[in-house]
Design an enzyme around this catalytic site. Structure first.
Site: not given
Length: 163
Positions: A74-76, A111, A125
């Site tokens: 639901l992030c813009h 973000e 990783d």
């Protein structure tokens, strides 16, 4: 407390920011990768076989900030003005600090958190063959500014070593 991502029936929805005026917004988030003294030494002396792990992690964090709307439903999508990811050696591992700026209708907290998280995941990783006991910890929002809710700073009580 009301949640803006829920409609009147309690269903998830994207918040409509159409009527909001764009403002300058910023957010800073952090994370920490705890790793062995051997891994810290290998990063310091450049003997990691996969190359410059910290440079790759910085780029991954920046790229992740730009793709947050693809990861968090639901992030813009935002046209970010600036993303910086700094990674520094600290006692027991590496501290990651991500800063994000935008002139827009919604904030950039997600973000900044995504950038810090993905930078930490990239370090894990690239070094997991050398240290499977690494721990990603203390990912959190440190500051945010702009928008209707104004300025937020993490409490030193709840964010030891935050800044």
């Amino acid at each position: 407390m009301s949640f803006t991502h829920l409609d009147e029936s309690g269903r998830a929805r994207m918040v409509d920011v159409t009527a909001k005026a764009p403002t300058v917004r910023a957010a800073t988030a952090r994370g920490f990768v705890r790793c062995s003294p051997g891994v810290i030494a290998a990063l310091r002396d450049g003997s990691v076989p996969k190359g410059d792990v910290l440079a790759v992690a910085r780029i991954a964090g920046i790229q992740a900030a730009k793709r947050t709307a693809d990861l968090i439903p639901l992030c813009h999508p935002l046209l970010l003005s600036h993303v910086a990811v700094d990674i520094t050696a600290a006692r027991g591992g590496y501290r990651i600090v991500a800063r994000v700026n935008v002139s827009g209708q919604t904030g950039v907290e997600m973000e900044a958190l995504t950038a810090a998280s993905v930078a930490a995941l990239t370090i894990y990783d690239m070094l997991k063959a050398a240290d499977r006991d690494m721990v990603i910890e203390r990912v959190r929002l440190l500051t945010k500014s702009g928008g209707r809710s104004g300025i937020y700073r993490a409490s030193p009580r709840t964010a030891p070593g935050a800044l």
